[in-house]
Design a protein around this motif. Structure first.
Motif, PDB file in Angstrom:
ATOM      1  N   ILE A  81      47.772  45.395  49.331  1.00  0.00           N
ATOM      2  CA  ILE A  81      48.055  44.065  49.048  1.00  0.00           C
ATOM      3  C   ILE A  81      47.088  43.377  50.122  1.00  0.00           C
ATOM      4  CG2 ILE A  81      49.522  41.983  49.415  1.00  0.00           C
ATOM      5  CD1 ILE A  81      51.723  43.673  48.613  1.00  0.00           C
ATOM      6  N   TYR A  82      46.847  43.996  51.289  1.00  0.00           N
ATOM      7  CA  TYR A  82      45.650  43.285  52.271  1.00  0.00           C
ATOM      8  C   TYR A  82      44.394  43.443  51.805  1.00  0.00           C
ATOM      9  CZ  TYR A  82      49.652  42.712  55.749  1.00  0.00           C
ATOM     10  OH  TYR A  82      50.848  42.487  56.195  1.00  0.00           O
ATOM     11  N   VAL A  83      44.297  44.754  51.251  1.00  0.00           N
ATOM     12  CA  VAL A  83      42.744  44.916  50.780  1.00  0.00           C
ATOM     13  C   VAL A  83      42.500  44.241  49.528  1.00  0.00           C
ATOM     14  CG1 VAL A  83      41.484  46.905  49.898  1.00  0.00           C
ATOM     15  CG2 VAL A  83      42.671  47.143  51.826  1.00  0.00           C
ATOM     16  N   LEU A  84      43.491  43.935  48.623  1.00  0.00           N
ATOM     17  CA  LEU A  84      43.421  43.201  47.507  1.00  0.00           C
ATOM     18  C   LEU A  84      43.071  41.609  47.845  1.00  0.00           C
ATOM     19  CD1 LEU A  84      43.075  42.962  44.457  1.00  0.00           C
ATOM     20  CD2 LEU A  84      45.825  42.469  44.597  1.00  0.00           C
ATOM     21  N   SER A  85      43.802  41.177  48.902  1.00  0.00           N
ATOM     22  CA  SER A  85      43.703  39.662  49.345  1.00  0.00           C
ATOM     23  C   SER A  85      42.276  39.431  50.052  1.00  0.00           C
ATOM     24  CB  SER A  85      44.567  39.518  50.356  1.00  0.00           C
ATOM     25  OG  SER A  85      46.031  39.533  49.687  1.00  0.00           O
ATOM     26  N   PHE A  86      41.896  40.522  50.598  1.00  0.00           N
ATOM     27  CA  PHE A  86      40.392  40.598  51.426  1.00  0.00           C
ATOM     28  C   PHE A  86      39.367  40.435  50.307  1.00  0.00           C
ATOM     29  CE2 PHE A  86      36.657  42.596  53.030  1.00  0.00           C
ATOM     30  CZ  PHE A  86      36.434  41.920  54.067  1.00  0.00           C
ATOM     31  N   SER A  87      39.706  41.055  49.149  1.00  0.00           N
ATOM     32  CA  SER A  87      38.848  41.315  48.165  1.00  0.00           C
ATOM     33  C   SER A  87      38.459  39.779  47.264  1.00  0.00           C
ATOM     34  CB  SER A  87      39.165  42.156  47.142  1.00  0.00           C
ATOM     35  OG  SER A  87      40.120  41.948  46.255  1.00  0.00           O
ATOM     36  N   PHE A  88      39.563  39.094  47.418  1.00  0.00           N
ATOM     37  CA  PHE A  88      39.534  37.762  46.862  1.00  0.00           C
ATOM     38  C   PHE A  88      38.438  36.933  47.677  1.00  0.00           C
ATOM     39  CE2 PHE A  88      43.796  38.442  45.038  1.00  0.00           C
ATOM     40  CZ  PHE A  88      43.283  39.050  43.760  1.00  0.00           C
ATOM     41  N   LEU A  89      38.567  37.146  48.925  1.00  0.00           N
ATOM     42  CA  LEU A  89      38.005  36.315  49.996  1.00  0.00           C
ATOM     43  C   LEU A  89      36.527  36.582  49.938  1.00  0.00           C
ATOM     44  CD1 LEU A  89      37.645  34.347  52.563  1.00  0.00           C
ATOM     45  CD2 LEU A  89      38.025  36.476  53.983  1.00  0.00           C
ATOM     46  N   VAL A  90      36.172  37.954  49.812  1.00  0.00           N
ATOM     47  CA  VAL A  90      34.939  38.424  49.459  1.00  0.00           C
ATOM     48  C   VAL A  90      34.121  37.727  48.235  1.00  0.00           C
ATOM     49  CG1 VAL A  90      33.150  40.690  49.308  1.00  0.00           C
ATOM     50  CG2 VAL A  90      35.005  40.564  50.846  1.00  0.00           C
ATOM     51  N   GLN A  91      34.719  37.769  47.353  1.00  0.00           N
ATOM     52  CA  GLN A  91      34.467  37.260  45.883  1.00  0.00           C
ATOM     53  C   GLN A  91      34.293  35.892  45.957  1.00  0.00           C
ATOM     54  OE1 GLN A  91      36.629  38.526  42.490  1.00  0.00           O
ATOM     55  NE2 GLN A  91      37.254  40.554  43.422  1.00  0.00           N
ATOM     56  N   ALA A  92      35.048  34.970  46.876  1.00  0.00           N
ATOM     57  CA  ALA A  92      35.031  33.679  46.952  1.00  0.00           C
ATOM     58  C   ALA A  92      33.793  33.349  47.726  1.00  0.00           C
ATOM     59  CB  ALA A  92      36.221  33.066  47.569  1.00  0.00           C
ATOM     60  N   VAL A  93      33.292  34.189  48.724  1.00  0.00           N
ATOM     61  CA  VAL A  93      32.281  33.947  49.354  1.00  0.00           C
ATOM     62  C   VAL A  93      30.896  34.151  48.542  1.00  0.00           C
ATOM     63  CG1 VAL A  93      30.721  34.681  51.538  1.00  0.00           C
ATOM     64  CG2 VAL A  93      33.222  34.451  51.843  1.00  0.00           C
ATOM     65  N   GLY A  94      31.054  35.207  47.636  1.00  0.00           N
ATOM     66  CA  GLY A  94      29.802  35.518  46.791  1.00  0.00           C
ATOM     67  C   GLY A  94      29.665  34.562  45.880  1.00  0.00           C
ATOM     68  N   ALA A  95      30.817  33.720  45.369  1.00  0.00           N
ATOM     69  CA  ALA A  95      30.838  32.721  44.460  1.00  0.00           C
ATOM     70  C   ALA A  95      30.218  31.490  44.930  1.00  0.00           C
ATOM     71  CB  ALA A  95      32.059  32.339  43.787  1.00  0.00           C
ATOM     72  N   ALA A  96      30.592  31.363  46.328  1.00  0.00           N
ATOM     73  CA  ALA A  96      29.967  30.278  47.055  1.00  0.00           C
ATOM     74  C   ALA A  96      28.509  30.244  47.261  1.00  0.00           C
ATOM     75  CB  ALA A  96      30.861  29.897  48.548  1.00  0.00           C
ATOM     76  N   LEU A  97      28.038  31.391  47.652  1.00  0.00           N
ATOM     77  CA  LEU A  97      26.662  31.612  47.743  1.00  0.00           C
ATOM     78  C   LEU A  97      25.899  31.512  46.525  1.00  0.00           C
ATOM     79  CD1 LEU A  97      26.602  34.800  50.131  1.00  0.00           C
ATOM     80  CD2 LEU A  97      25.945  32.350  50.522  1.00  0.00           C
ATOM     81  N   ALA A  98      26.470  31.752  45.202  1.00  0.00           N
ATOM     82  CA  ALA A  98      25.858  31.658  44.048  1.00  0.00           C
ATOM     83  C   ALA A  98      25.915  30.162  43.704  1.00  0.00           C
ATOM     84  CB  ALA A  98      26.765  32.354  42.999  1.00  0.00           C
ATOM     85  N   ILE A  99      26.715  29.292  43.930  1.00  0.00           N
ATOM     86  CA  ILE A  99      26.849  27.717  43.822  1.00  0.00           C
ATOM     87  C   ILE A  99      25.688  27.279  44.787  1.00  0.00           C
ATOM     88  CG2 ILE A  99      28.161  25.812  43.931  1.00  0.00           C
ATOM     89  CD1 ILE A  99      30.562  27.565  43.211  1.00  0.00           C
ATOM     90  N   ALA A 100      25.876  27.744  45.952  1.00  0.00           N
ATOM     91  CA  ALA A 100      24.910  27.255  46.863  1.00  0.00           C
ATOM     92  C   ALA A 100      23.563  27.314  46.225  1.00  0.00           C
ATOM     93  CB  ALA A 100      25.021  27.674  48.122  1.00  0.00           C
ATOM     94  N   ASP A 101      23.177  28.449  45.755  1.00  0.00           N
ATOM     95  CA  ASP A 101      21.902  28.994  45.494  1.00  0.00           C
ATOM     96  C   ASP A 101      21.315  28.144  44.161  1.00  0.00           C
ATOM     97  OD1 ASP A 101      19.385  30.573  45.552  1.00  0.00           O
ATOM     98  OD2 ASP A 101      20.375  31.302  43.442  1.00  0.00           O
ATOM     99  N   VAL A 102      22.318  27.962  43.129  1.00  0.00           N
ATOM    100  CA  VAL A 102      22.017  27.063  42.268  1.00  0.00           C
ATOM    101  C   VAL A 102      21.951  25.424  42.622  1.00  0.00           C
ATOM    102  CG1 VAL A 102      23.077  26.084  40.226  1.00  0.00           C
ATOM    103  CG2 VAL A 102      23.321  28.487  40.391  1.00  0.00           C
ATOM    104  N   TRP A 103      22.428  25.067  43.488  1.00  0.00           N
ATOM    105  CA  TRP A 103      22.552  23.795  44.041  1.00  0.00           C
ATOM    106  C   TRP A 103      21.222  23.564  44.674  1.00  0.00           C
ATOM    107  CZ3 TRP A 103      25.366  19.342  43.639  1.00  0.00           C
ATOM    108  CH2 TRP A 103      25.097  18.341  44.542  1.00  0.00           C
TER     109      TRP A 103
END
Length: 107
Positions: A81-103
């Motif tokens: 559960i902890y590893v899965l929750s951490f994976s969501f955080l990593v994906q969210a950071v990746g998505a934020a970087l993608a949005i920042a790059d497009v912006w």
């Protein structure tokens, strides 16, 4: 930045798969290396893809039956559960970087 976003998103997905695997160890009667669950997953997906629903259900039912023989290691499940929750955080950071790059590219 786009490359970092893609790498983080992929790393998040792989981490999520591993977390899910740890969380569900008690529910499948496969080896601890993960090869058995991968083989069974592929077999079931092929059955689904070829519309062999009953055959897929039989494979799943057999795995569930033998999985009932395993006792749950709650510490391992909680780790998953902890590893899965951490994976969501990593994906969210990746998505934020993608949005920042497009912006950044469009402004």
């Amino acid at each position: 930045m786009a490359l970092a976003a893609a790498i983080l998103a992929l790393l998040g997905v792989v981490t999520g798969v591993f977390g899910t695997y740890l969380m569900t160890m008690a529910y499948h009667p496969f080896d601890t290396r993960g090869l058995g669950v991968a083989k069974n997953f592929i077999r079931v997906m092929i059955k689904f893809a070829t519309f062999q629903w009953q055959s897929a259900k039989l494979l799943i039912t057999k795995a569930a039956f033998f999985g009932e023989m395993n006792e749950e290691d709650r510490a391992l499940s909680l780790t998953g559960i902890y590893v899965l929750s951490f994976s969501f955080l990593v994906q969210a950071v990746g998505a934020a970087l993608a949005i920042a790059d497009v912006w950044r590219e469009h402004h």
